[in-house]
Enzyme design. Structure first.
Site, short mmCIF file in Angstrom:
data_model
loop_
_atom_site.label_atom_id
_atom_site.label_comp_id
_atom_site.label_asym_id
_atom_site.label_seq_id
_atom_site.Cartn_x
_atom_site.Cartn_y
_atom_site.Cartn_z
N ASN A 115 0.86 -1.18 0.00
CA ASN A 115 0.00 0.00 0.00
C ASN A 115 0.89 1.23 0.00
OD1 ASN A 115 -2.44 1.52 0.18
ND2 ASN A 115 -2.06 1.81 2.37
N HIS A 117 0.94 5.23 1.34
CA HIS A 117 0.26 6.11 2.31
C HIS A 117 0.93 7.48 2.27
CE1 HIS A 117 -2.19 6.95 5.82
NE2 HIS A 117 -1.16 7.60 6.31
N SER A 149 4.94 6.76 2.39
CA SER A 149 5.40 5.43 2.83
C SER A 149 4.80 4.36 1.94
CB SER A 149 4.94 5.15 4.27
OG SER A 149 5.40 6.14 5.16
N ASP A 158 -2.68 0.49 7.56
CA ASP A 158 -1.40 1.24 7.62
C ASP A 158 -0.42 0.71 8.66
OD1 ASP A 158 -2.62 2.94 5.73
OD2 ASP A 158 -3.43 4.21 7.31
C1 GRF Z 1 -2.90 8.57 -2.42
O1 GRF Z 1 -2.67 9.75 -1.72
C2 GRF Z 1 -2.42 7.39 -1.62
O2 GRF Z 1 -1.33 7.69 -0.80
C3 GRF Z 1 -3.61 7.04 -0.78
O3 GRF Z 1 -4.72 7.31 -1.61
C4 GRF Z 1 -4.38 8.27 -2.58
C5 GRF Z 1 -4.71 7.69 -3.92
O4 GRF Z 1 -4.58 8.63 -4.94
N1 GRF Z 1 -3.54 5.70 -0.28
P1 GRF Z 1 -4.74 8.17 -6.47
O5 GRF Z 1 -6.12 7.52 -6.60
O6 GRF Z 1 -3.63 7.24 -6.78
O7 GRF Z 1 -4.67 9.44 -7.25
#
Ligand code: GRF
Length: 209
Positions: A115, A117, A149, A158
């Site tokens: 994932n 974050h 991260s 997370d």
């Molecule tokens: C990103 O900020 C990511 O860190 C979080 O969700 C958002 C997704 O953005 N988990 P996108 O859909 O890739 O534009």
């Protein structure tokens, strides 16, 4: 990952709920050759997600799997795991997926789900810490540095081991929006780069968990 022949591309699956700009960064890195991977399927719980449209434009198979298509959580979980497996996916990248994965998917892809974050975990993570909430909390705490991260996914939001991070400065005049934009730019660099380090064998996911 280890055991792959040099010319084999790592088969990945991406799961996203919304805009999919991180998905797009991964697609672009596969296209320009900086990432030795191939996205085999993109799954979304949101049939109208721009992420699905981005996948279609890149001729990547898509699947809409949600509580609408599968009201029973266990059958949704199985459908997600089966869809990934039937496309030969070996590594899963969550990219703005706003749901928890179920136990079947987590166990069939143990240590193989990433994932991204938008903060420096373990700070500013966990339930409710998504999107603007993250950046507002960073600003409210007076942090001078935030970041990105990439981590392994387990049963909790997370919480899995962090694999890679990039720092992003926080400016005195930042709003949640301006900080989010600066962080997102780094996400688009760090995510494909980290997946490439996994594909090349430089990062061994089994040694982290
Ligand atoms: C990103 O900020 C990511 O860190 C979080 O969700 C958002 C997704 O953005 N988990 P996108 O859909 O890739 O534009």
């Amino acid at each position: 990952m280890s055991g792959r022949t040099l010319d084999a591309k790592l088969p990945i699956g991406v799961i996203a709920s919304h805009g999919g700009t991180n998905l797009q960064a991964i697609i672009d890195a596969c296209t320009d050759g900086s990432l030795d991977a191939r996205i085999r399927v993109v799954i979304s719980n949101n049939s109208r997600a721009l992420a699905l449209e981005r996948a279609r434009r890149a001729n990547i198979p898509t699947a809409h799997l949600s509580a609408v298509t599968h009201p029973d959580p266990a059958s949704l979980d199985a459908a997600i795991a089966d869809t990934l497996a039937s496309h030969g996916v070996e590594l899963v990248a969550l990219a703005g997926y706003m749901r928890k994965l179920g136990p079947e998917t987590l166990s069939r892809y143990r240590n193989r789900i990433l994932n991204i974050h938008p903060a420096l975990l373990p700070k500013y993570g966990g339930r409710g810490m998504y999107g603007e909430h993250v950046h507002s909390a960073v600003l409210a705490a007076g942090e001078r540095v935030s970041g990105v991260s990439v981590h392994l996914v387990d049963e909790e939001y997370d919480r899995g081991p962090v694999i890679a991070q990039a720092e992003v400065p926080v400016m005195p005049e930042d709003t949640p929006d301006t900080l989010a934009t600066r962080v997102l730019e780094q996400e688009h660099i760090l995510y494909p780069r980290t997946i490439q380090r996994i594909a090349s064998g430089e990062i061994d996911l089994d040694s982290l968990a």
